[in-house]
Scaffold this motif. Structure first.
Motif, PDB file in Angstrom:
ATOM      1  N   VAL A  91      51.762  34.243  40.828  1.00  0.00           N
ATOM      2  CA  VAL A  91      52.324  35.129  39.757  1.00  0.00           C
ATOM      3  C   VAL A  91      52.117  34.565  38.441  1.00  0.00           C
ATOM      4  O   VAL A  91      51.926  35.351  37.663  1.00  0.00           O
ATOM      5  CB  VAL A  91      53.884  35.297  40.136  1.00  0.00           C
ATOM      6  CG1 VAL A  91      54.575  35.829  38.963  1.00  0.00           C
ATOM      7  CG2 VAL A  91      54.095  35.639  41.321  1.00  0.00           C
ATOM      8  N   ALA A  92      51.935  33.281  38.126  1.00  0.00           N
ATOM      9  CA  ALA A  92      51.939  32.783  36.686  1.00  0.00           C
ATOM     10  C   ALA A  92      50.441  32.801  36.537  1.00  0.00           C
ATOM     11  O   ALA A  92      50.299  33.762  35.009  1.00  0.00           O
ATOM     12  CB  ALA A  92      52.099  31.364  36.845  1.00  0.00           C
ATOM     13  N   ALA A  93      49.589  32.761  37.177  1.00  0.00           N
ATOM     14  CA  ALA A  93      48.183  32.760  36.815  1.00  0.00           C
ATOM     15  C   ALA A  93      48.067  34.474  36.469  1.00  0.00           C
ATOM     16  O   ALA A  93      47.291  34.846  35.399  1.00  0.00           O
ATOM     17  CB  ALA A  93      47.175  32.417  37.982  1.00  0.00           C
ATOM     18  N   ALA A  94      48.283  35.232  37.465  1.00  0.00           N
ATOM     19  CA  ALA A  94      47.958  36.607  37.481  1.00  0.00           C
ATOM     20  C   ALA A  94      48.773  37.272  36.027  1.00  0.00           C
ATOM     21  O   ALA A  94      48.182  38.048  35.141  1.00  0.00           O
ATOM     22  CB  ALA A  94      48.234  37.444  38.534  1.00  0.00           C
ATOM     23  N   SER A  95      50.104  36.697  35.820  1.00  0.00           N
ATOM     24  CA  SER A  95      50.689  37.155  34.689  1.00  0.00           C
ATOM     25  C   SER A  95      50.118  36.608  33.235  1.00  0.00           C
ATOM     26  O   SER A  95      50.232  37.420  32.376  1.00  0.00           O
ATOM     27  CB  SER A  95      52.237  36.662  34.958  1.00  0.00           C
ATOM     28  OG  SER A  95      52.631  37.450  35.917  1.00  0.00           O
ATOM     29  N   THR A  96      49.665  35.623  33.487  1.00  0.00           N
ATOM     30  CA  THR A  96      49.078  34.806  32.276  1.00  0.00           C
ATOM     31  C   THR A  96      47.976  35.678  31.891  1.00  0.00           C
ATOM     32  O   THR A  96      47.669  36.180  30.563  1.00  0.00           O
ATOM     33  CB  THR A  96      48.655  33.422  32.371  1.00  0.00           C
ATOM     34  OG1 THR A  96      49.793  32.723  32.521  1.00  0.00           O
ATOM     35  CG2 THR A  96      47.986  32.897  30.974  1.00  0.00           C
ATOM     36  N   LEU A  97      47.112  36.004  32.902  1.00  0.00           N
ATOM     37  CA  LEU A  97      45.859  37.090  32.432  1.00  0.00           C
ATOM     38  C   LEU A  97      46.175  38.297  32.126  1.00  0.00           C
ATOM     39  O   LEU A  97      45.875  38.788  31.094  1.00  0.00           O
ATOM     40  CB  LEU A  97      45.192  36.863  33.712  1.00  0.00           C
ATOM     41  CG  LEU A  97      43.805  35.690  34.059  1.00  0.00           C
ATOM     42  CD1 LEU A  97      43.498  35.779  35.505  1.00  0.00           C
ATOM     43  CD2 LEU A  97      42.869  35.698  33.007  1.00  0.00           C
ATOM     44  N   GLY A  98      47.277  38.823  32.678  1.00  0.00           N
ATOM     45  CA  GLY A  98      47.846  39.927  32.343  1.00  0.00           C
ATOM     46  C   GLY A  98      48.329  40.241  30.883  1.00  0.00           C
ATOM     47  O   GLY A  98      47.817  41.168  30.235  1.00  0.00           O
TER      48      GLY A  98
END
Length: 407
Positions: free
Chosen positions: A353-360
């Motif tokens: 979640v953190a990785a995808a949210s950071t990119l998002g």
């Protein structure tokens, strides 16, 4: 490393205690309210930006730099929040960030310069980013426990909360000072957190499990494999593509309608409201779409729909056609971000979640300035067509991830 979220343990009684854990329905309601609160508080701050700009004496450029504090704080803290969720649990981190977000929203109205505004917005961004990762992590685990793709409904609550916050802000902007308004939002935020926070904390779903449960092979892997990491990044890029469009429309949609199509101020302001409304409608229907068509078809259709809508919105010669395009773009973009973040979380827990949210959210940070530079070099309508390009890219990547979506 402890397991990520122990909702199954909590639902079956979990660790020792005298209080029965909340039902999945109560947990879903509590999380939905946190998503709505997040959108409500953020929109309440956004509608007071013009007044605070005047209060601080900031120029357009210095205000832009100060506003980067929100995005910078959010992106910086997102990966740290993943670690905190693994250690303390996503439920506890959600509640703590809810308190911090509620307290920090009152700070911008107390500033007198662009520098101090940027510093307090950095704190606001830390709370905002942390809350987004934590509540999305909790939602991913609840989706897994319920065995229903209800992730879009949480993001619909965020959109509806944002509409409510913006609407309330518009009503009181002429009557209340920013300090009074934002202080009132602090009170609302703390009341909501106090009311629904105990449901999350009482679930004990976020607490580390007993040692013997670490060997349960049905739980998530302790570490992402290289293949899973690549898939998480892929879904993060998909999230970036849709967040880019959201940021671009939020910052530039009204200006496009007024500057390029000569729309009246009220009609121009309605452009983003219409976009947010159709996005909320799309997310409310997201669970049905996912159950009927699956992740891949939902992603591909959403990206293609958003690309077509934004192309119309950017290049239409009339205001009503541009508004129609914005509405269609909102429907298309609605479920891409929640599906992408949800799938990343299903693969890798809070780290995913953190990785995808950071990119998002990086896409949301990237969109407005890129649109601005392109508008200076070419024109604003041409610059807005980049939203079409990235929405189409999300559709292509969604199709490329079809096998991963079924693993």
């Amino acid at each position: 490393m402890p397991q990520v979220n122990k909702l199954r343990t909590a639902l079956s009684g979990g660790l020792g205690g005298d209080t029965a854990p909340p039902s999945p329905v109560r947990l879903r309601t509590a999380l939905t309210l946190f998503f709505a609160l997040d959108g409500f508080l953020f929109a309440g701050w956004v509608v007071r930006i013009p007044a605070i700009k005047h209060q601080t004496g900031a120029t357009a450029s210095t205000l832009g730099l100060a506003l980067l504090g929100v995005s910078a704080g959010a992106v910086i803290t997102m990966m740290l929040t993943g670690r905190l969720c693994r250690r303390y649990g996503s439920h506890a981190v959600t509640v703590v960030c809810g308190v911090l977000l509620s307290l920090s929203i009152t700070l911008p109205a107390q500033t007198g310069s662009a520098l101090t505004l940027g510093l307090v917005l950095l704190l606001f961004g830390v709370a905002y980013g942390g809350m987004n990762v934590a509540m999305n992590s909790a939602a991913v685990d609840l989706v897994t426990a319920m065995r229903r793709p209800v992730m879009p409904s949480f993001h619909a609550a965020f959109s509806l909360g944002g509409m409510a916050g913006a609407g309330l802000g518009g009503l009181v902007a002429g009557r209340l000072s920013p300090a009074t308004h934002l202080f009132a939002l602090t009170g609302i935020g703390l009341l909501v957190t106090a009311a629904v926070g105990p449901v999350l904390l009482g679930s004990r779903g976020a607490a580390p499990p007993p040692v013997e449960q670490h060997t349960d092979t049905s739980e998530r892997p302790r570490r992402m494999s290289p293949g899973a990491r690549r898939i998480v990044v892929l879904f993060g890029v998909i999230a970036l593509c849709t967040a880019y469009g959201e940021g671009a429309l939020a910052e530039w949609g009204a200006l496009h309608l007024s500057q390029d199509l000569n729309a009246a101020p009220g009609l121009a302001a309605a452009g983003y409201s219409l976009f947010a409304l159709t996005m909320a409608i799309g997310r409310l229907s997201g669970t049905t779409l996912l159950e009927r068509f699956g992740q891949t078809r939902t992603l591909v259709a959403g990206g293609a729909t958003a690309a077509a809508g934004m192309l119309l919105g950017a290049l239409a010669p009339a205001v009503w056609l541009a508004l129609l395009g914005f509405a269609v773009a909102g429907l298309g973009l609605a479920n891409i971000f929640p599906v992408a973040v949800g799938r990343a979380g299903a693969l890798a827990g809070p780290s995913g979640v953190a990785a995808a949210s950071t990119l998002g959210y990086g896409g949301m940070l990237l969109g407005p300035p890129v649109i601005g530079f392109l508008a200076d070099w070419f024109s604003l309508p041409v610059a807005l067509t980049t939203v079409t390009v990235l929405a189409a890219t999300a559709a292509v990547l969604g199709y490329a991830a079809r096998n991963a979506a079924n693993t």
